[in-house]
Write a protein that holds these residues in place. Structure first.
Motif, PDB file in Angstrom:
ATOM      1  N   LYS A  52      -4.050   1.538  12.907  1.00 22.40           N
ATOM      2  CA  LYS A  52      -3.040   1.484  11.848  1.00 22.40           C
ATOM      3  C   LYS A  52      -1.676   1.924  12.373  1.00 22.40           C
ATOM      4  N   SER A  56       1.642  -0.469  12.601  1.00 24.15           N
ATOM      5  CA  SER A  56       2.855  -0.066  11.896  1.00 24.15           C
ATOM      6  C   SER A  56       4.063  -0.056  12.834  1.00 24.15           C
ATOM      7  N   ARG A  59       5.181  -3.599  13.453  1.00 29.77           N
ATOM      8  CA  ARG A  59       5.890  -4.156  12.300  1.00 29.77           C
ATOM      9  C   ARG A  59       7.338  -3.658  12.229  1.00 29.77           C
ATOM     10  N   HIS A  60       7.583  -2.441  12.709  1.00 24.27           N
ATOM     11  CA  HIS A  60       8.911  -1.846  12.612  1.00 24.27           C
ATOM     12  C   HIS A  60       9.766  -2.036  13.860  1.00 24.27           C
ATOM     13  N   ARG A 139      -1.156   6.481   4.821  1.00 28.94           N
ATOM     14  CA  ARG A 139       0.253   6.594   4.425  1.00 28.94           C
ATOM     15  C   ARG A 139       1.046   7.355   5.490  1.00 28.94           C
ATOM     16  N   GLU A 142       1.589   5.088   8.562  1.00 29.28           N
ATOM     17  CA  GLU A 142       2.541   4.019   8.240  1.00 29.28           C
ATOM     18  C   GLU A 142       3.969   4.542   8.379  1.00 29.28           C
ATOM     19  N   LYS A 143       4.242   5.714   7.844  1.00 31.85           N
ATOM     20  CA  LYS A 143       5.577   6.305   7.951  1.00 31.85           C
ATOM     21  C   LYS A 143       5.883   6.695   9.396  1.00 31.85           C
ATOM     22  N   GLU A 146       7.102   3.717  11.188  1.00 32.79           N
ATOM     23  CA  GLU A 146       8.496   3.453  10.844  1.00 32.79           C
ATOM     24  C   GLU A 146       9.423   4.382  11.639  1.00 32.79           C
TER      25      GLU A 146
END
Length: 163
Positions: A52, A56, A59-60, A139, A142-143, A146
């Motif tokens: 994960k 992530s 994606r960023h 969560r 994911e952050k 980013e």
């Protein structure tokens, strides 16, 4: 005659350093846990935090390329990451303490460019009482993805990312 040649060289240098020509950054598709971690076996077995987190980050930052295994830092650009700690304690009635900590460094052709440490906390958000541990930990990664994606755009050595 020297001025046009100099301008051509400067123009070429500017073109090569633009994001479109930036070299890909290799990252393990499953970010490993540090060797001496104290993360519960249940979190490691059930939550897929390494996958994960890598997804992530990709994606960023579009320059990230996921590879199988841990990439060799000796050639090209490599983001070396480890999950240092991940904790899920408490419950919806008493409150949750959930966080994930990571550390990483960016390498270019065998030389370390910069490194960081990062941590993200989560209490689960809305309807936290109905969410499982992996959802809440998801969560946090994911952050973190980013945060790391932003750091890759302008790496600063010794950075402390996240909460």
């Amino acid at each position: 005659m020297r001025k046009p040649a100099l301008l051509a060289c400067l123009s070429l240098a500017a073109l090569i350093t633009t994001p479109a020509f930036a070299q890909d950054i290799k990252l393990a598709s499953n970010v490993p846990y540090t060797e001496d971690n104290e993360i519960s076996d249940a979190i490691k077995a059930e939550c897929s935090l390494g996958n994960k987190l890598a997804d992530s980050i990709k994606r960023h930052d579009g320059s990230v390329v996921l590879v199988d295994g841990v990439p060799d830092t000796a050639s090209g650009r490599v983001l070396q990451l480890e999950i240092v700690d991940s904790v899920n304690m408490g419950n919806a009635f008493m409150g949750r303490q959930t966080y994930t900590k990571i550390k990483g460094s960016l390498w270019q052709d065998g030389a370390r460019v910069a490194g960081f440490k990062a941590r993200r906390n989560s209490m689960g958000g809305a309807f936290a009482g109905f969410k499982g541990a992996c959802s809440v930990l998801g969560r946090t990664v994911e952050k973190l993805g980013e945060d790391v994606g932003g750091w890759l755009k302008s790496p600063k050595d010794g950075a402390a990312l996240g909460d």
